[in-house]
Every structure is written in structure tokens, then in C-alpha cells.
Design a protein around this motif. Sequence first.
Motif, PDB file in Angstrom:
ATOM      1  N   ALA A 132      -4.998  -9.099  -3.323  1.00  0.00           N
ATOM      2  CA  ALA A 132      -3.882 -10.038  -3.228  1.00  0.00           C
ATOM      3  C   ALA A 132      -3.922 -10.812  -1.915  1.00  0.00           C
ATOM      4  O   ALA A 132      -3.534 -11.987  -1.864  1.00  0.00           O
ATOM      5  CB  ALA A 132      -2.556  -9.295  -3.356  1.00  0.00           C
ATOM      6  N   LEU A 133      -4.397 -10.182  -0.847  1.00  0.00           N
ATOM      7  CA  LEU A 133      -4.525 -10.861   0.440  1.00  0.00           C
ATOM      8  C   LEU A 133      -5.485 -12.031   0.345  1.00  0.00           C
ATOM      9  O   LEU A 133      -5.281 -13.080   0.971  1.00  0.00           O
ATOM     10  CB  LEU A 133      -4.996  -9.858   1.506  1.00  0.00           C
ATOM     11  CG  LEU A 133      -5.101 -10.354   2.937  1.00  0.00           C
ATOM     12  CD1 LEU A 133      -3.749 -10.797   3.474  1.00  0.00           C
ATOM     13  CD2 LEU A 133      -5.700  -9.264   3.829  1.00  0.00           C
TER      14      LEU A 133
ATOM     15  N   ARG B 240       2.529   1.814  -6.658  1.00  0.00           N
ATOM     16  CA  ARG B 240       1.800   0.744  -7.349  1.00  0.00           C
ATOM     17  C   ARG B 240       2.155   0.697  -8.829  1.00  0.00           C
ATOM     18  O   ARG B 240       2.170  -0.365  -9.435  1.00  0.00           O
ATOM     19  CB  ARG B 240       0.291   0.993  -7.177  1.00  0.00           C
ATOM     20  CG  ARG B 240      -0.589  -0.052  -7.851  1.00  0.00           C
ATOM     21  CD  ARG B 240      -2.039   0.112  -7.420  1.00  0.00           C
ATOM     22  NE  ARG B 240      -2.892  -0.854  -8.098  1.00  0.00           N
ATOM     23  CZ  ARG B 240      -3.562  -0.598  -9.201  1.00  0.00           C
ATOM     24  NH1 ARG B 240      -3.461   0.587  -9.773  1.00  0.00           N
ATOM     25  NH2 ARG B 240      -4.341  -1.511  -9.759  1.00  0.00           N
TER      26      ARG B 240
ATOM     27  N   PHE C 166       7.506 -10.846   6.088  1.00  0.00           N
ATOM     28  CA  PHE C 166       7.190 -10.761   4.671  1.00  0.00           C
ATOM     29  C   PHE C 166       7.226 -12.103   3.956  1.00  0.00           C
ATOM     30  O   PHE C 166       6.839 -12.197   2.788  1.00  0.00           O
ATOM     31  CB  PHE C 166       8.130  -9.773   3.984  1.00  0.00           C
ATOM     32  CG  PHE C 166       7.919  -8.345   4.403  1.00  0.00           C
ATOM     33  CD1 PHE C 166       6.820  -7.633   3.964  1.00  0.00           C
ATOM     34  CD2 PHE C 166       8.811  -7.707   5.249  1.00  0.00           C
ATOM     35  CE1 PHE C 166       6.604  -6.317   4.356  1.00  0.00           C
ATOM     36  CE2 PHE C 166       8.617  -6.396   5.653  1.00  0.00           C
ATOM     37  CZ  PHE C 166       7.506  -5.702   5.210  1.00  0.00           C
TER      38      PHE C 166
ATOM     39  N   ILE D 192      13.091  -8.115  -0.232  1.00  0.00           N
ATOM     40  CA  ILE D 192      11.982  -7.520  -0.966  1.00  0.00           C
ATOM     41  C   ILE D 192      12.521  -6.552  -2.007  1.00  0.00           C
ATOM     42  O   ILE D 192      13.569  -5.932  -1.822  1.00  0.00           O
ATOM     43  CB  ILE D 192      10.979  -6.817  -0.032  1.00  0.00           C
ATOM     44  CG1 ILE D 192      11.675  -5.799   0.873  1.00  0.00           C
ATOM     45  CG2 ILE D 192      10.190  -7.830   0.775  1.00  0.00           C
ATOM     46  CD1 ILE D 192      10.727  -5.023   1.768  1.00  0.00           C
TER      47      ILE D 192
ATOM     48  N   ALA E 203      -0.241  -6.122   1.117  1.00  0.00           N
ATOM     49  CA  ALA E 203      -1.053  -7.200   1.690  1.00  0.00           C
ATOM     50  C   ALA E 203      -0.568  -7.553   3.095  1.00  0.00           C
ATOM     51  O   ALA E 203      -1.376  -7.839   3.994  1.00  0.00           O
ATOM     52  CB  ALA E 203      -1.012  -8.429   0.784  1.00  0.00           C
ATOM     53  N   VAL E 204       0.758  -7.526   3.300  1.00  0.00           N
ATOM     54  CA  VAL E 204       1.309  -7.775   4.643  1.00  0.00           C
ATOM     55  C   VAL E 204       0.873  -6.673   5.596  1.00  0.00           C
ATOM     56  O   VAL E 204       0.524  -6.916   6.758  1.00  0.00           O
ATOM     57  CB  VAL E 204       2.840  -7.889   4.595  1.00  0.00           C
ATOM     58  CG1 VAL E 204       3.436  -7.980   5.998  1.00  0.00           C
ATOM     59  CG2 VAL E 204       3.265  -9.106   3.775  1.00  0.00           C
TER      60      VAL E 204
ATOM     61  N   SER F 256      -3.940  -4.557  -2.873  1.00  0.00           N
ATOM     62  CA  SER F 256      -3.350  -5.410  -1.847  1.00  0.00           C
ATOM     63  C   SER F 256      -4.416  -6.244  -1.142  1.00  0.00           C
ATOM     64  O   SER F 256      -4.159  -7.396  -0.758  1.00  0.00           O
ATOM     65  CB  SER F 256      -2.593  -4.555  -0.827  1.00  0.00           C
ATOM     66  OG  SER F 256      -1.531  -3.862  -1.444  1.00  0.00           O
TER      67      SER F 256
ATOM     68  N   ASP G  12       7.638  -5.693  -5.309  1.00  0.00           N
ATOM     69  CA  ASP G  12       6.750  -6.390  -4.381  1.00  0.00           C
ATOM     70  C   ASP G  12       5.775  -5.459  -3.675  1.00  0.00           C
ATOM     71  O   ASP G  12       5.266  -5.793  -2.601  1.00  0.00           O
ATOM     72  CB  ASP G  12       7.594  -7.128  -3.328  1.00  0.00           C
ATOM     73  CG  ASP G  12       8.526  -8.166  -3.942  1.00  0.00           C
ATOM     74  OD1 ASP G  12       8.079  -8.897  -4.850  1.00  0.00           O
ATOM     75  OD2 ASP G  12       9.696  -8.233  -3.522  1.00  0.00           O
TER      76      ASP G  12
ATOM     77  N   ALA H 180       2.329  -6.984  -2.774  1.00  0.00           N
ATOM     78  CA  ALA H 180       2.511  -8.051  -1.786  1.00  0.00           C
ATOM     79  C   ALA H 180       2.829  -7.458  -0.415  1.00  0.00           C
ATOM     80  O   ALA H 180       2.342  -7.955   0.618  1.00  0.00           O
ATOM     81  CB  ALA H 180       3.623  -8.997  -2.229  1.00  0.00           C
TER      82      ALA H 180
ATOM     83  N   ARG I  93       9.768 -13.894   2.855  1.00  0.00           N
ATOM     84  CA  ARG I  93      10.753 -13.984   1.783  1.00  0.00           C
ATOM     85  C   ARG I  93      12.103 -13.495   2.285  1.00  0.00           C
ATOM     86  O   ARG I  93      12.192 -12.859   3.336  1.00  0.00           O
ATOM     87  CB  ARG I  93      10.297 -13.206   0.549  1.00  0.00           C
ATOM     88  CG  ARG I  93      10.006 -11.737   0.797  1.00  0.00           C
ATOM     89  CD  ARG I  93       9.253 -11.122  -0.374  1.00  0.00           C
ATOM     90  NE  ARG I  93       7.863 -11.592  -0.423  1.00  0.00           N
ATOM     91  CZ  ARG I  93       7.093 -11.494  -1.481  1.00  0.00           C
ATOM     92  NH1 ARG I  93       7.558 -10.954  -2.602  1.00  0.00           N
ATOM     93  NH2 ARG I  93       5.849 -11.923  -1.450  1.00  0.00           N
TER      94      ARG I  93
END
Length: 235
Positions: free
Chosen positions: A40-41, A185, A151, A156, A226-227, A37, A220, A223, A153
Motif C-alpha cells: 500500500a505504501l 488485518r 495519518f 481513523i 503504511a504510515v 502495508s 484503516d 493504511a 485524515r
Amino acid sequence: MHSPLRIAVLECDTPLDSINRRYNGYGGVFRALLTASAKALNQPEKLNPETGLEITAWDIVNDDKYPKLEDVDAVLLTGSKHNSFDDIPWINRLVEFTQQVLAQDRVRLLGICFGHQIVGRALGAKVGRSDQGWEIAVCDMDLTDKGKELFGREKIRIQQMHRDIVFEYPQMSLRWVHPRAVLCRAWDMVTEIIGSRTKSGIFKETQGKDALSRAHNEHDGVAIGAVFLKFLLED
């Protein structure tokens, strides 16, 4: 240069033997997820994926030791096969520790599945069995307006494995993030758990078959992780 983000992972369960060997407990599961994550961030100036995470694991089921809040920046409560509403010593200690975290304003808190239920209980909300039964494997989750903002979006997709819920939304600051989900994961981990629980009779054959049909679906998890990290890095 930023100091490492110090995250204490409270291990609320022990994974299946094969998963335990692969990841070295749920601490290892979340270390892998949060490292992915952090990549991904993609904000290495704030969080270097290789050096920016200092993750410690605490077996709170078999031991009564907890991290000192002055030594960490965040506490993460993992999922578990146990019931968050049980009145037993280690769960009661966990609820009390969670209340201590909530009572201060520096160390942040992440609750994952069972962990989110513990947060709800610590805040005085009712937790228990859902009348909808099990939610297993990759499922779509609708979001509130705040969730959509958080998020980025409309909904999720997330790996889930639970039949308990928090029945009401506790009164809390929106600084706290309490996602109602299991983050996994790798789908191979989920398929092993589904297979084991179907074989032992926890899931019906039809439930297991349906869950396995969705366990490989894209989700997700990274992702969302990462949030989480973005939330922990906020001033």
C-alpha cells in the motif's frame, strides 16, 4: 539497493489456536499486515514488499530472550490479553527493555494496544482500566492535529479490543509513534476472538452481538501500517 528493514516483533501473547495455526503467532499476523502495508505504501525504491522486510518474532511471555538492538532497526510490541500494569516478571522485563529502546536514538518503537500501554508505563505514565469499559471491533478514533498530519485524515477506523488505557500523555519526542489501537488485518480473526470471549463470559452477550455487527466494517489497518513503515523509513 536498500538493506532490509529489520523489525523485531515482541509477541506479548499467543493467539487462539485457530489463529495461531493460520498465522504462526502474532509475528505472522504482523508479517502479513506489514507486507500488505508495504504494498500500500507503494514505494518499492525504498521498501520492496517482497524483499524489503526482515521480521523476527520473539516470544517474550514464555522466554526471557530479547533481540540485540544493534541487530534490528525497529521494535514492535503487540497486543495482549494480559494487563500492562501487572507487577510480574515477564512484564517487568518488557518494561525495562522498552526503556532501553527509548533511551537510544536509532532503533524505533511501535506499540500496539497492550504494547502502547507498556510504552506509556515505561515513560512513567499511569496505565489501568478505563471507566468506559471495553472498546471492541471497528471503532472511529478522533485524532489530534498531529495525528491528522501524521495519518492524512480527520479520523481513523480501526479494529480494537481493549479496556485499558494510558491515562496521561507522557513527555516524549514526536519521533515516537504510540497509536492507541489494535491493528488487525483480517476481520475473521476478530470475529473468532469476539466469539471465544463471549462464550467464556469475558464479554456480555449484548457486547458480543454489538461487536460482531461492526467487526466486518471497513477499517484503516493497512493504511495505518503504511504510515508506520513510512515512519520507520524516515532518516
